[in-house]
Design a protein around this motif. Structure first.
Motif, PDB file in Angstrom:
ATOM      1  N   ALA A 183       0.812  -1.215   0.000  1.00  0.00           N
ATOM      2  CA  ALA A 183       0.000   0.000   0.000  1.00  0.00           C
ATOM      3  C   ALA A 183       0.847   1.267   0.000  1.00  0.00           C
ATOM      4  CB  ALA A 183      -0.926   0.007   1.208  1.00  0.00           C
ATOM      5  N   GLY A 184       2.135   1.145   0.292  1.00  0.00           N
ATOM      6  CA  GLY A 184       3.021   2.305   0.270  1.00  0.00           C
ATOM      7  C   GLY A 184       3.363   2.778  -1.134  1.00  0.00           C
ATOM      8  N   PHE A 185       2.958   2.024  -2.146  1.00  0.00           N
ATOM      9  CA  PHE A 185       3.188   2.420  -3.543  1.00  0.00           C
ATOM     10  C   PHE A 185       2.099   3.427  -3.904  1.00  0.00           C
ATOM     11  CE2 PHE A 185       3.160   1.957  -8.163  1.00  0.00           C
ATOM     12  CZ  PHE A 185       4.488   1.725  -8.484  1.00  0.00           C
ATOM     13  N   ASP A 186       2.384   4.710  -3.638  1.00  0.00           N
ATOM     14  CA  ASP A 186       1.322   5.719  -3.681  1.00  0.00           C
ATOM     15  C   ASP A 186       1.734   7.029  -4.352  1.00  0.00           C
ATOM     16  OD1 ASP A 186       3.143   6.671  -1.831  1.00  0.00           O
ATOM     17  OD2 ASP A 186       1.769   6.644  -0.128  1.00  0.00           O
ATOM     18  N   THR A 187       2.912   7.041  -5.000  1.00  0.00           N
ATOM     19  CA  THR A 187       3.468   8.308  -5.479  1.00  0.00           C
ATOM     20  C   THR A 187       3.682   8.292  -6.987  1.00  0.00           C
ATOM     21  OG1 THR A 187       4.587   8.645  -3.358  1.00  0.00           O
ATOM     22  CG2 THR A 187       5.411   9.912  -5.243  1.00  0.00           C
ATOM     23  N   LEU A 188       3.163   9.315  -7.640  1.00  0.00           N
ATOM     24  CA  LEU A 188       3.392   9.529  -9.076  1.00  0.00           C
ATOM     25  C   LEU A 188       3.991  10.923  -9.229  1.00  0.00           C
ATOM     26  CD1 LEU A 188       3.202   8.780 -12.035  1.00  0.00           C
ATOM     27  CD2 LEU A 188       0.787   9.463 -12.011  1.00  0.00           C
ATOM     28  N   SER A 189       5.301  10.970  -9.465  1.00  0.00           N
ATOM     29  CA  SER A 189       6.027  12.241  -9.544  1.00  0.00           C
ATOM     30  C   SER A 189       6.212  12.624 -11.004  1.00  0.00           C
ATOM     31  CB  SER A 189       7.390  12.108  -8.849  1.00  0.00           C
ATOM     32  OG  SER A 189       8.148  13.299  -9.003  1.00  0.00           O
ATOM     33  N   MET A 190       5.553  13.698 -11.407  1.00  0.00           N
ATOM     34  CA  MET A 190       5.692  14.188 -12.785  1.00  0.00           C
ATOM     35  C   MET A 190       5.237  15.636 -12.819  1.00  0.00           C
ATOM     36  SD  MET A 190       2.551  12.082 -14.612  1.00  0.00           S
ATOM     37  CE  MET A 190       0.820  12.425 -14.237  1.00  0.00           C
ATOM     38  N   GLY A 191       5.779  16.372 -13.758  1.00  0.00           N
ATOM     39  CA  GLY A 191       5.432  17.776 -13.899  1.00  0.00           C
ATOM     40  C   GLY A 191       6.493  18.683 -13.321  1.00  0.00           C
ATOM     41  N   MET A 192       6.861  19.723 -14.110  1.00  0.00           N
ATOM     42  CA  MET A 192       7.861  20.692 -13.696  1.00  0.00           C
ATOM     43  C   MET A 192       7.284  22.097 -13.870  1.00  0.00           C
ATOM     44  SD  MET A 192      11.342  18.790 -15.042  1.00  0.00           S
ATOM     45  CE  MET A 192      10.864  18.648 -16.754  1.00  0.00           C
ATOM     46  N   SER A 193       8.136  23.116 -13.782  1.00  0.00           N
ATOM     47  CA  SER A 193       7.633  24.499 -13.749  1.00  0.00           C
ATOM     48  C   SER A 193       6.695  24.815 -14.914  1.00  0.00           C
ATOM     49  CB  SER A 193       8.808  25.483 -13.759  1.00  0.00           C
ATOM     50  OG  SER A 193       9.444  25.508 -12.505  1.00  0.00           O
ATOM     51  N   HIS A 194       7.011  24.332 -16.115  1.00  0.00           N
ATOM     52  CA  HIS A 194       6.247  24.729 -17.299  1.00  0.00           C
ATOM     53  C   HIS A 194       5.013  23.873 -17.546  1.00  0.00           C
ATOM     54  CE1 HIS A 194       8.930  21.532 -18.554  1.00  0.00           C
ATOM     55  NE2 HIS A 194       8.182  21.353 -19.626  1.00  0.00           N
ATOM     56  N   ASP A 195       4.904  22.718 -16.865  1.00  0.00           N
ATOM     57  CA  ASP A 195       3.787  21.825 -17.198  1.00  0.00           C
ATOM     58  C   ASP A 195       3.129  21.174 -15.977  1.00  0.00           C
ATOM     59  OD1 ASP A 195       5.663  19.888 -16.446  1.00  0.00           O
ATOM     60  OD2 ASP A 195       6.077  19.223 -18.494  1.00  0.00           O
ATOM     61  N   TYR A 196       3.485  21.612 -14.767  1.00  0.00           N
ATOM     62  CA  TYR A 196       2.963  20.897 -13.596  1.00  0.00           C
ATOM     63  C   TYR A 196       1.438  20.969 -13.453  1.00  0.00           C
ATOM     64  CZ  TYR A 196       2.308  25.075 -10.658  1.00  0.00           C
ATOM     65  OH  TYR A 196       1.857  26.262 -10.138  1.00  0.00           O
ATOM     66  N   PRO A 197       0.746  22.079 -13.869  1.00  0.00           N
ATOM     67  CA  PRO A 197      -0.719  22.044 -13.738  1.00  0.00           C
ATOM     68  C   PRO A 197      -1.350  20.913 -14.559  1.00  0.00           C
ATOM     69  CG  PRO A 197       0.043  24.301 -14.010  1.00  0.00           C
ATOM     70  CD  PRO A 197       1.207  23.413 -14.328  1.00  0.00           C
TER      71      PRO A 197
END
Length: 224
Positions: A183-197
């Motif tokens: 259940a600790g598999f819970d993170t999706l890291s993506m998006g930077m200054s120009h596209d994070y929204p």
């Protein structure tokens, strides 16, 4: 505009539950301290030596994320100072981090970096290759690594349809990999200054924002 003001603007734009990694790579410790004094505690670094230098002179409650490619000969430095390694892009890197984390008695949160961008220069696993590796349950033998999810970088383009497709591919990779972990598999890291929204729209739980907070980077100063 001050760092505190820029930081507050980015924070205000994020939904509750989305983690902001303030990408501080190449910026001096004094500027990180400004963001820290404004309440930020999670920072992202790209180079192991820079991570170590900043970790040694800044407050101990900072949560450092290694977001750049990890060379196996730098794994010891990363394991000693990072709380998260977002850029685990090969079995060799995972094994080196396990070895060094065990050596210094730490447990690292890691993200598996998946390659989706239409650029050869970007690092990361091909999803089929990663799935083949994960199905062998290699992380059972790596008790000092806690696999928390997936990280990726979209294609560097003004074509927002392509960027959206990349983010959707990363979300799909997260969904495909999730059943192999707890259940600790819970993170999706993506998006930077120009596209994070757009990344948040596509399901990001963590975004990595640098220039909107700290301004443009001075790469010449970083090399000195």
């Amino acid at each position: 505009m001050s760092i505190a003001y820029r930081l507050s603007e980015v924070r205000r734009s994020l939904p509750e539950g989305v983690t902001l990694v303030a990408v501080s790579k190449t910026h001096p410790a004094e500027r990180i301290r400004e963001a820290y004094d404004a309440g930020q505690r999670v920072f992202g670094e790209n180079r192991p030596q820079e991570l170590r230098a900043k970790a040694e002179c800044l407050p101990a409650d900072i949560e450092w994320h290694m977001i750049g490619h990890v060379q196996t000969n730098k794994a010891r430095c990363v394991a000693a100072h990072a709380a998260w390694v977002e850029s685990v892009d090969s079995a060799r890197v995972a094994e080196a981090l396990q070895r060094e984390a065990a050596r210094c008695g730490r447990v690292l949160n890691i993200l598996l970096e998946v390659h989706v961008a239409d650029e050869e220069s970007k690092t990361g696993w091909a999803l089929d290759e990663l799935l083949g590796y994960v199905r062998t349950a290699p992380f059972v033998a790596m008790p000092n690594l806690r696999v928390r999810g997936v990280m990726g970088v979209a294609t560097n383009t003004d074509d927002m349809k392509r960027v959206r497709d990349d983010f959707r591919a990363l979300h799909s990779a997260f969904d495909v990999l999730k059943p192999y972990f707890d259940a600790g598999f819970d993170t999706l890291s993506m998006g930077m200054s120009h596209d994070y929204p757009l990344a948040v729209e596509c399901g990001a739980t963590t975004v990595r924002v640098g220039s909107l907070i700290f301004g443009e980077r001075d790469y010449s100063a970083a090399g000195r």
